[in-house]
Design a protein around this motif. Structure first.
Motif, PDB file in Angstrom:
ATOM      1  N   GLN A   1       0.826  -1.190   0.000  1.00  0.00           N
ATOM      2  CA  GLN A   1       0.000   0.000   0.000  1.00  0.00           C
ATOM      3  C   GLN A   1       0.867   1.249   0.000  1.00  0.00           C
ATOM      4  O   GLN A   1       1.938   1.283   0.596  1.00  0.00           O
ATOM      5  N   ILE A   2       0.365   2.260  -0.667  1.00  0.00           N
ATOM      6  CA  ILE A   2       1.023   3.554  -0.648  1.00  0.00           C
ATOM      7  C   ILE A   2       0.229   4.424   0.301  1.00  0.00           C
ATOM      8  O   ILE A   2      -0.993   4.437   0.271  1.00  0.00           O
ATOM      9  N   GLY A   3       0.899   5.124   1.147  1.00  0.00           N
ATOM     10  CA  GLY A   3       0.215   5.978   2.087  1.00  0.00           C
ATOM     11  C   GLY A   3       0.603   5.670   3.515  1.00  0.00           C
ATOM     12  O   GLY A   3       1.582   4.965   3.777  1.00  0.00           O
ATOM     13  N   PRO A   4      -0.178   6.194   4.446  1.00  0.00           N
ATOM     14  CA  PRO A   4       0.168   6.043   5.861  1.00  0.00           C
ATOM     15  C   PRO A   4       0.197   4.595   6.349  1.00  0.00           C
ATOM     16  O   PRO A   4       1.060   4.232   7.138  1.00  0.00           O
ATOM     17  N   GLN A   5      -0.732   3.751   5.875  1.00  0.00           N
ATOM     18  CA  GLN A   5      -0.750   2.363   6.343  1.00  0.00           C
ATOM     19  C   GLN A   5       0.504   1.613   5.903  1.00  0.00           C
ATOM     20  O   GLN A   5       1.097   0.874   6.679  1.00  0.00           O
ATOM     21  N   GLY A   6       0.893   1.785   4.656  1.00  0.00           N
ATOM     22  CA  GLY A   6       2.096   1.118   4.160  1.00  0.00           C
ATOM     23  C   GLY A   6       3.348   1.630   4.837  1.00  0.00           C
ATOM     24  O   GLY A   6       4.244   0.853   5.188  1.00  0.00           O
ATOM     25  N   ALA A   7       3.414   2.949   5.060  1.00  0.00           N
ATOM     26  CA  ALA A   7       4.588   3.525   5.738  1.00  0.00           C
ATOM     27  C   ALA A   7       4.662   3.059   7.183  1.00  0.00           C
ATOM     28  O   ALA A   7       5.750   2.734   7.680  1.00  0.00           O
ATOM     29  N   THR A   8       3.527   2.998   7.850  1.00  0.00           N
ATOM     30  CA  THR A   8       3.504   2.523   9.237  1.00  0.00           C
ATOM     31  C   THR A   8       3.945   1.065   9.304  1.00  0.00           C
ATOM     32  O   THR A   8       4.726   0.684  10.177  1.00  0.00           O
ATOM     33  N   PHE A   9       3.468   0.255   8.371  1.00  0.00           N
ATOM     34  CA  PHE A   9       3.845  -1.160   8.363  1.00  0.00           C
ATOM     35  C   PHE A   9       5.342  -1.324   8.115  1.00  0.00           C
ATOM     36  O   PHE A   9       6.009  -2.093   8.800  1.00  0.00           O
ATOM     37  N   LYS A  10       5.884  -0.602   7.147  1.00  0.00           N
ATOM     38  CA  LYS A  10       7.310  -0.737   6.828  1.00  0.00           C
ATOM     39  C   LYS A  10       8.187  -0.243   7.967  1.00  0.00           C
ATOM     40  O   LYS A  10       9.194  -0.870   8.309  1.00  0.00           O
ATOM     41  N   LEU A  11       7.801   0.882   8.579  1.00  0.00           N
ATOM     42  CA  LEU A  11       8.562   1.394   9.712  1.00  0.00           C
ATOM     43  C   LEU A  11       8.448   0.454  10.907  1.00  0.00           C
ATOM     44  O   LEU A  11       9.432   0.212  11.612  1.00  0.00           O
ATOM     45  N   GLY A  12       7.259  -0.107  11.112  1.00  0.00           N
ATOM     46  CA  GLY A  12       7.067  -1.080  12.194  1.00  0.00           C
ATOM     47  C   GLY A  12       7.869  -2.347  11.985  1.00  0.00           C
ATOM     48  O   GLY A  12       8.423  -2.908  12.925  1.00  0.00           O
ATOM     49  N   ARG A  13       7.946  -2.795  10.739  1.00  0.00           N
ATOM     50  CA  ARG A  13       8.737  -3.989  10.430  1.00  0.00           C
ATOM     51  C   ARG A  13      10.224  -3.724  10.671  1.00  0.00           C
ATOM     52  O   ARG A  13      10.927  -4.559  11.240  1.00  0.00           O
ATOM     53  N   PHE A  14      10.708  -2.550  10.266  1.00  0.00           N
ATOM     54  CA  PHE A  14      12.112  -2.197  10.513  1.00  0.00           C
ATOM     55  C   PHE A  14      12.387  -2.139  12.013  1.00  0.00           C
ATOM     56  O   PHE A  14      13.393  -2.671  12.489  1.00  0.00           O
ATOM     57  N   PHE A  15      11.485  -1.493  12.760  1.00  0.00           N
ATOM     58  CA  PHE A  15      11.666  -1.371  14.205  1.00  0.00           C
ATOM     59  C   PHE A  15      11.658  -2.741  14.859  1.00  0.00           C
ATOM     60  O   PHE A  15      12.434  -2.999  15.783  1.00  0.00           O
ATOM     61  N   PHE A  16      10.798  -3.640  14.387  1.00  0.00           N
ATOM     62  CA  PHE A  16      10.750  -5.010  14.893  1.00  0.00           C
ATOM     63  C   PHE A  16      12.100  -5.707  14.716  1.00  0.00           C
ATOM     64  O   PHE A  16      12.655  -6.261  15.666  1.00  0.00           O
ATOM     65  N   HIS A  17      12.624  -5.671  13.498  1.00  0.00           N
ATOM     66  CA  HIS A  17      13.917  -6.326  13.238  1.00  0.00           C
ATOM     67  C   HIS A  17      15.042  -5.675  14.042  1.00  0.00           C
ATOM     68  O   HIS A  17      15.930  -6.369  14.541  1.00  0.00           O
ATOM     69  N   TRP A  18      15.005  -4.360  14.161  1.00  0.00           N
ATOM     70  CA  TRP A  18      16.029  -3.617  14.899  1.00  0.00           C
ATOM     71  C   TRP A  18      16.023  -4.020  16.375  1.00  0.00           C
ATOM     72  O   TRP A  18      17.072  -4.256  16.961  1.00  0.00           O
ATOM     73  N   CYS A  19      14.836  -4.112  16.977  1.00  0.00           N
ATOM     74  CA  CYS A  19      14.726  -4.467  18.391  1.00  0.00           C
ATOM     75  C   CYS A  19      15.075  -5.929  18.656  1.00  0.00           C
ATOM     76  O   CYS A  19      15.775  -6.232  19.621  1.00  0.00           O
ATOM     77  N   VAL A  20      14.589  -6.810  17.813  1.00  0.00           N
ATOM     78  CA  VAL A  20      14.863  -8.235  18.018  1.00  0.00           C
ATOM     79  C   VAL A  20      16.357  -8.524  17.855  1.00  0.00           C
ATOM     80  O   VAL A  20      16.941  -9.258  18.660  1.00  0.00           O
ATOM     81  N   ALA A  21      16.982  -7.935  16.852  1.00  0.00           N
ATOM     82  CA  ALA A  21      18.424  -8.150  16.655  1.00  0.00           C
ATOM     83  C   ALA A  21      19.215  -7.652  17.862  1.00  0.00           C
ATOM     84  O   ALA A  21      20.116  -8.341  18.357  1.00  0.00           O
ATOM     85  N   PHE A  22      18.878  -6.473  18.357  1.00  0.00           N
ATOM     86  CA  PHE A  22      19.595  -5.931  19.510  1.00  0.00           C
ATOM     87  C   PHE A  22      19.319  -6.760  20.758  1.00  0.00           C
ATOM     88  O   PHE A  22      20.230  -7.012  21.551  1.00  0.00           O
ATOM     89  N   GLY A  23      18.070  -7.191  20.950  1.00  0.00           N
ATOM     90  CA  GLY A  23      17.745  -8.021  22.101  1.00  0.00           C
ATOM     91  C   GLY A  23      18.528  -9.313  22.108  1.00  0.00           C
ATOM     92  O   GLY A  23      19.033  -9.745  23.150  1.00  0.00           O
ATOM     93  N   ILE A  24      18.669  -9.918  20.957  1.00  0.00           N
ATOM     94  CA  ILE A  24      19.444 -11.163  20.860  1.00  0.00           C
ATOM     95  C   ILE A  24      20.919 -10.900  21.132  1.00  0.00           C
ATOM     96  O   ILE A  24      21.572 -11.671  21.839  1.00  0.00           O
ATOM     97  N   VAL A  25      21.446  -9.797  20.603  1.00  0.00           N
ATOM     98  CA  VAL A  25      22.853  -9.449  20.856  1.00  0.00           C
ATOM     99  C   VAL A  25      23.084  -9.231  22.346  1.00  0.00           C
ATOM    100  O   VAL A  25      24.069  -9.713  22.913  1.00  0.00           O
ATOM    101  N   ILE A  26      22.170  -8.523  22.996  1.00  0.00           N
ATOM    102  CA  ILE A  26      22.304  -8.279  24.432  1.00  0.00           C
ATOM    103  C   ILE A  26      22.228  -9.590  25.217  1.00  0.00           C
ATOM    104  O   ILE A  26      23.001  -9.814  26.150  1.00  0.00           O
ATOM    105  N   LEU A  27      21.304 -10.455  24.837  1.00  0.00           N
ATOM    106  CA  LEU A  27      21.168 -11.726  25.554  1.00  0.00           C
ATOM    107  C   LEU A  27      22.372 -12.636  25.351  1.00  0.00           C
ATOM    108  O   LEU A  27      22.690 -13.450  26.222  1.00  0.00           O
ATOM    109  N   LEU A  28      23.036 -12.511  24.221  1.00  0.00           N
ATOM    110  CA  LEU A  28      24.191 -13.364  23.947  1.00  0.00           C
ATOM    111  C   LEU A  28      25.530 -12.721  24.279  1.00  0.00           C
ATOM    112  O   LEU A  28      26.568 -13.344  24.086  1.00  0.00           O
ATOM    113  N   ALA A  29      25.512 -11.491  24.760  1.00  0.00           N
ATOM    114  CA  ALA A  29      26.761 -10.783  25.060  1.00  0.00           C
ATOM    115  C   ALA A  29      27.482 -11.464  26.217  1.00  0.00           C
ATOM    116  O   ALA A  29      26.897 -11.730  27.260  1.00  0.00           O
TER     117      ALA A  29
END
Length: 156
Positions: free
Chosen positions: A8-36
């Motif tokens: 989708q083009i518009g706010p829903q698509g932008a929210t989904f893409k930003l949410g997906r990026f934030f999800f990957h960013w948080c999960v990757a960092f959480g795993i790094v912290i847990l494995l540090a």
């Protein structure tokens, strides 16, 4: 459903893409912290400085931060996915406020870390990783929270 929302083009698509990026960013960092290994070695090797916290407290803090980062990423992804039943839930407003508070604090911490590192206070590579993660999490989380607030208003 994911293909339809992300295309989708518009706010829903932008929210989904930003949410997906934030999800990957948080999960990757959480795993790094847990494995540090830095937190695990704090239990074995005593601290040489007076300002560091004890090993068990450091380990507990690292585990809590890792789990919280993963939780925040997963719940934000569910909200950003765009399903009306999820965003209309009573707890969705609280989760968006939690995201906004975390994002503001993360951005402040990231910018503060930039000042510390620019002043020559970088002890390890974890300082750089933390600086980048907190700065990006804050810079992405703040607009995402406002996008989710507006999506919530549309559903109500």
């Amino acid at each position: 459903m994911e293909g339809n929302v992300s295309s989708q083009i518009g706010p829903q698509g932008a929210t989904f893409k930003l949410g997906r990026f934030f999800f990957h960013w948080c999960v990757a960092f959480g795993i790094v912290i847990l494995l540090a290994f830095q937190s695990l070695t704090a239990l074995i090797v005593p601290s040489a400085s007076d300002y560091e916290v004890s090993g068990p407290v450091s380990l507990l803090g690292s585990v809590a931060l890792g789990i919280f980062a993963i939780y925040l990423g997963v719940t934000t992804y569910r909200l950003a996915h765009g399903e009306k039943t999820v965003i209309a839930e009573r707890s969705a407003g609280f989760r968006i406020l939690l995201l906004l508070a975390f994002a503001v604090l993360a951005l402040i911490r990231g910018l503060w870390w930039i000042v510390d590192i620019a002043g020559g206070n970088a002890d390890s590579v974890f300082n750089y990783v933390g600086m980048v993660w907190f700065t990006v999490a804050g810079a992405v989380g703040i607009p995402l929270a406002f996008m989710l607030f507006s999506a919530r208003k549309e559903v109500e």
